[in-house]
Design a protein around this motif. Structure first.
Motif, PDB file in Angstrom:
ATOM      1  N   HIS A 186      27.006  85.913 -24.430  1.00 41.31           N
ATOM      2  CA  HIS A 186      26.190  86.102 -23.858  1.00 41.31           C
ATOM      3  C   HIS A 186      25.376  86.722 -25.397  1.00 41.31           C
ATOM      4  O   HIS A 186      24.353  86.558 -25.776  1.00 41.31           O
ATOM      5  CB  HIS A 186      25.971  86.714 -22.845  1.00 41.31           C
ATOM      6  CG  HIS A 186      26.580  88.450 -23.092  1.00 41.31           C
ATOM      7  ND1 HIS A 186      25.338  89.296 -23.692  1.00 41.31           N
ATOM      8  CD2 HIS A 186      27.503  88.453 -21.670  1.00 41.31           C
ATOM      9  CE1 HIS A 186      26.335  89.906 -23.024  1.00 41.31           C
ATOM     10  NE2 HIS A 186      27.461  89.744 -21.834  1.00 41.31           N
ATOM     11  N   MET A 187      26.004  87.746 -26.477  1.00 43.05           N
ATOM     12  CA  MET A 187      25.858  88.374 -27.046  1.00 43.05           C
ATOM     13  C   MET A 187      24.919  87.042 -28.711  1.00 43.05           C
ATOM     14  O   MET A 187      24.551  87.581 -29.454  1.00 43.05           O
ATOM     15  CB  MET A 187      26.870  89.124 -27.840  1.00 43.05           C
ATOM     16  CG  MET A 187      27.063  90.910 -26.687  1.00 43.05           C
ATOM     17  SD  MET A 187      28.049  91.827 -28.300  1.00 43.05           S
ATOM     18  CE  MET A 187      28.231  93.086 -26.767  1.00 43.05           C
ATOM     19  N   GLN A 188      25.756  86.113 -28.080  1.00 42.40           N
ATOM     20  CA  GLN A 188      25.625  85.492 -29.359  1.00 42.40           C
ATOM     21  C   GLN A 188      23.753  85.073 -29.614  1.00 42.40           C
ATOM     22  O   GLN A 188      23.199  84.323 -30.821  1.00 42.40           O
ATOM     23  CB  GLN A 188      26.518  84.088 -29.177  1.00 42.40           C
ATOM     24  CG  GLN A 188      25.870  83.094 -28.338  1.00 42.40           C
ATOM     25  CD  GLN A 188      27.002  81.896 -28.115  1.00 42.40           C
ATOM     26  OE1 GLN A 188      27.184  80.501 -29.243  1.00 42.40           O
ATOM     27  NE2 GLN A 188      27.975  81.608 -26.909  1.00 42.40           N
ATOM     28  N   ARG A 189      23.697  84.904 -27.941  1.00 42.66           N
ATOM     29  CA  ARG A 189      21.537  85.331 -28.040  1.00 42.66           C
ATOM     30  C   ARG A 189      21.026  85.801 -27.907  1.00 42.66           C
ATOM     31  O   ARG A 189      20.104  86.778 -28.378  1.00 42.66           O
ATOM     32  CB  ARG A 189      21.562  83.794 -26.943  1.00 42.66           C
ATOM     33  CG  ARG A 189      22.424  82.905 -26.428  1.00 42.66           C
ATOM     34  CD  ARG A 189      22.276  82.135 -25.558  1.00 42.66           C
ATOM     35  NE  ARG A 189      22.394  83.170 -24.725  1.00 42.66           N
ATOM     36  CZ  ARG A 189      23.729  82.934 -23.893  1.00 42.66           C
ATOM     37  NH1 ARG A 189      24.815  81.647 -24.779  1.00 42.66           N
ATOM     38  NH2 ARG A 189      23.879  83.158 -23.086  1.00 42.66           N
ATOM     39  N   GLN A 190      21.708  87.350 -27.677  1.00 41.10           N
ATOM     40  CA  GLN A 190      21.344  88.250 -27.513  1.00 41.10           C
ATOM     41  C   GLN A 190      20.870  89.379 -28.902  1.00 41.10           C
ATOM     42  O   GLN A 190      20.171  89.671 -28.865  1.00 41.10           O
ATOM     43  CB  GLN A 190      21.981  89.224 -26.560  1.00 41.10           C
ATOM     44  CG  GLN A 190      21.766  89.127 -24.734  1.00 41.10           C
ATOM     45  CD  GLN A 190      21.759  89.824 -24.131  1.00 41.10           C
ATOM     46  OE1 GLN A 190      23.383  90.045 -23.998  1.00 41.10           O
ATOM     47  NE2 GLN A 190      21.076  90.413 -23.817  1.00 41.10           N
ATOM     48  N   LEU A 191      21.459  88.539 -29.598  1.00 44.16           N
ATOM     49  CA  LEU A 191      21.681  89.716 -30.454  1.00 44.16           C
ATOM     50  C   LEU A 191      19.870  88.636 -32.200  1.00 44.16           C
ATOM     51  O   LEU A 191      19.532  89.695 -32.758  1.00 44.16           O
ATOM     52  CB  LEU A 191      22.651  89.457 -31.870  1.00 44.16           C
ATOM     53  CG  LEU A 191      24.198  90.618 -31.647  1.00 44.16           C
ATOM     54  CD1 LEU A 191      25.432  90.266 -31.840  1.00 44.16           C
ATOM     55  CD2 LEU A 191      23.825  91.825 -30.916  1.00 44.16           C
ATOM     56  N   PRO A 192      20.417  87.276 -32.080  1.00 42.87           N
ATOM     57  CA  PRO A 192      19.303  87.016 -32.366  1.00 42.87           C
ATOM     58  C   PRO A 192      17.823  87.201 -32.151  1.00 42.87           C
ATOM     59  O   PRO A 192      17.208  87.161 -33.624  1.00 42.87           O
ATOM     60  CB  PRO A 192      20.201  85.439 -32.823  1.00 42.87           C
ATOM     61  CG  PRO A 192      21.592  85.447 -32.809  1.00 42.87           C
ATOM     62  CD  PRO A 192      21.974  86.171 -31.168  1.00 42.87           C
ATOM     63  N   ALA A 193      18.103  87.503 -31.145  1.00 42.81           N
ATOM     64  CA  ALA A 193      16.789  87.476 -30.556  1.00 42.81           C
ATOM     65  C   ALA A 193      16.310  88.532 -30.863  1.00 42.81           C
ATOM     66  O   ALA A 193      14.823  88.462 -30.504  1.00 42.81           O
ATOM     67  CB  ALA A 193      16.630  87.239 -28.401  1.00 42.81           C
ATOM     68  N   GLU A 194      16.944  89.626 -30.862  1.00 41.87           N
ATOM     69  CA  GLU A 194      16.141  90.847 -31.564  1.00 41.87           C
ATOM     70  C   GLU A 194      16.435  91.193 -32.996  1.00 41.87           C
ATOM     71  O   GLU A 194      16.840  92.102 -33.106  1.00 41.87           O
ATOM     72  CB  GLU A 194      17.502  91.969 -30.811  1.00 41.87           C
ATOM     73  CG  GLU A 194      17.443  92.014 -29.081  1.00 41.87           C
ATOM     74  CD  GLU A 194      15.467  92.285 -29.165  1.00 41.87           C
ATOM     75  OE1 GLU A 194      14.387  93.088 -29.465  1.00 41.87           O
ATOM     76  OE2 GLU A 194      14.883  92.074 -27.691  1.00 41.87           O
ATOM     77  N   GLY A 195      16.468  90.103 -33.450  1.00 40.84           N
ATOM     78  CA  GLY A 195      16.764  89.757 -34.668  1.00 40.84           C
ATOM     79  C   GLY A 195      17.859  89.887 -35.690  1.00 40.84           C
ATOM     80  O   GLY A 195      18.582  90.666 -37.447  1.00 40.84           O
ATOM     81  N   VAL A 196      19.402  89.939 -35.398  1.00 41.95           N
ATOM     82  CA  VAL A 196      21.148  90.007 -35.677  1.00 41.95           C
ATOM     83  C   VAL A 196      21.462  88.743 -35.317  1.00 41.95           C
ATOM     84  O   VAL A 196      21.211  88.348 -34.823  1.00 41.95           O
ATOM     85  CB  VAL A 196      21.779  91.224 -35.229  1.00 41.95           C
ATOM     86  CG1 VAL A 196      22.877  91.173 -35.497  1.00 41.95           C
ATOM     87  CG2 VAL A 196      20.605  92.470 -35.236  1.00 41.95           C
ATOM     88  N   GLY A 197      22.328  88.373 -36.560  1.00 44.62           N
ATOM     89  CA  GLY A 197      22.832  87.278 -36.489  1.00 44.62           C
ATOM     90  C   GLY A 197      23.602  86.962 -35.673  1.00 44.62           C
ATOM     91  O   GLY A 197      24.209  88.606 -35.604  1.00 44.62           O
TER      92      GLY A 197
END
Length: 417
Positions: free
Chosen positions: A121-132
């Protein structure tokens, strides 16, 4: 969401969905009447009052507990690349929309056999907060070729190939680039960082001890929870050490030692409580059964792996996030070793999350002593995001943070330790 926060909806078990928020709250969604999904808190069966409904997929809308939200669009690139030995691996780069430069986290998996492209799930949670994020199926899992292995050197070389691919795909958008390894990835990520240039390494509930030491630590931790003393633990270690010899010798040695320990202690009251990380898998079986069944678990694991030899020469800034009550990979000895490296001036920050176990989940005890996870630790995901961004805004939940020596002064609180 309408309040500016992000919400992740992911596939769950048995046709269910799972929601996660950055603050650590999570729940299971079960499809009910009138296309309304009903949520239960964490991994418990307890309703939490959050009913969820979706628009059609093209519109990407959601109502979550009475709050409206809209799907976030990312810049997504699917890719095939070559790992060690030319093995074809499949991955995905997910960036926030736009042209701005962003940090990128290459996600290194644990020991699971499943597809990280589906489950992480980090693959989406990170970009949602500005991190690729760059996520990939390790060899022998998901859509990647090759044979599943726990050879950390091979996996580290695959991770090196992954970070190279992530940089190439991101191009001018690539800012800080680093690894995040969970569980077994805590052995792989630092090793990979000694073989390529990265800006940071994050480890979630990983270890600075060997796999054999992990089992010994788990045996001891679990017995202490049940009130047994060190004298009892010393006896239980005879069992763990014999099983460790069987596995580390590729099923060729240790059977006499195991039979002797079982015969010696099988009537002791604590014998039934010996679990460890892998001892419980071997303990019930005869030597012949272990020789046969064990073949399926020979994954080239480096049982005597020397984590400290790798960490002593790694000058890349590291963040280790550990669970105080981790029953599978107890954090006590790892934390002690990391603090010894901090004292030597290595750039290691540690964060110990109270009442958290493997996976950084908090839990409630059941009547039979088992654990039922209720949520992720508050501050865990925010700390992960901020470290990737090169920021630091403590406190992070109730975590106990230990900084590199010398510790940063007040003027540095907004910088990455």
């Amino acid at each position: 969401m309408a309040d500016g926060s992000s919400l992740d909806i992911a596939p769950g078990d048995d046709g269910a969905l799972r929601w996660r928020r950055i603050d650590g709250t999570t729940g299971k969604l079960t499809h009910g009447q009138n296309d309304v999904w009903t949520s239960t808190a964490g991994w418990t069966p307890r309703p939490d009052g959050k009913d969820v409904s979706f628009t059609d997929c093209a519109k990407g809308g959601i109502t979550f507990g009475g709050m409206a939200g809209q799907r976030i669009h990312f810049d997504v690139q699917e890719v095939e690349f070559k790992g060690e030995g030319g093995t074809r691996l499949v991955g995905r780069l997910i960036l926030p929309e736009g042209k701005a430069k962003v940090p990128i986290v290459v996600l290194i998996h644990g020991s699971e056999h499943d597809s990280a492209r589906i489950d992480d799930h980090m693959q989406r949670q990170l970009p949602a907060e500005g991190v690729g994020a760059f996520v990939y199926d390790k060899r022998g899992t998901g859509g990647s070729d090759g044979t599943y292995t726990q050879d950390y050197s091979v996996l580290a070389n695959d991770a090196v190939a992954a970070v190279k691919e992530a940089r190439a795909l991101a191009g001018a958008r690539a800012g800080r680039v680093g690894f995040r390894g969970g569980s077994q990835g805590g052995w792989v990520a630092p090793l990979a960082a000694t073989r390529t240039r990265v800006d940071f390494v994050m480890v979630g509930y990983g270890l600075a001890i060997s796999p054999l030491e992990e089992d010994r630590e788990a045996v001891a931790f679990q017995l202490r929870l049940k009130g047994y003393d060190q004298a009892t633990i010393d006896k239980a270690w005879e069992i763990s050490d014999a099983i460790g010899l069987i596995l580390s010798s590729q099923l060729t040695q240790g059977y006499e030692q195991l039979d002797a320990a079982r015969n010696k202690y099988r009537n002791e009251p604590w014998y039934k409580d010996v679990r460890g990380d892998f001892s419980y898998l071997v303990l019930p079986y005869s030597a012949d059964e272990v020789r046969e069944k064990g073949k399926a678990f020979m994954f080239h694991t480096p049982w005597h792996y020397d984590s400290m030899a790798v960490l002593r020469k790694l000058t890349t800034p590291q963040l280790w996030m550990l669970g105080e009550d981790d029953i599978d990979a107890p954090s006590g000895e790892t934390l002690r070793r990391l603090k010894s490296l901090q004292a030597q001036g290595l750039p290691i920050t540690t964060a110990l999350f109270p009442h958290a176990e493997h996976g950084m989940t908090e839990f409630q005890l059941q009547a039979d002593g088992s654990r039922l996870s209720t949520r992720y630790s508050e501050g865990y995901m925010r700390m992960t995001i901020d470290y990737a961004l090169g920021q630091w805004h403590a406190p992070y939940g109730a975590s106990q943070v230990s900084y590199p020596r010398p510790a940063p002064g007040p003027a540095k609180t907004a910088q990455t330790p």
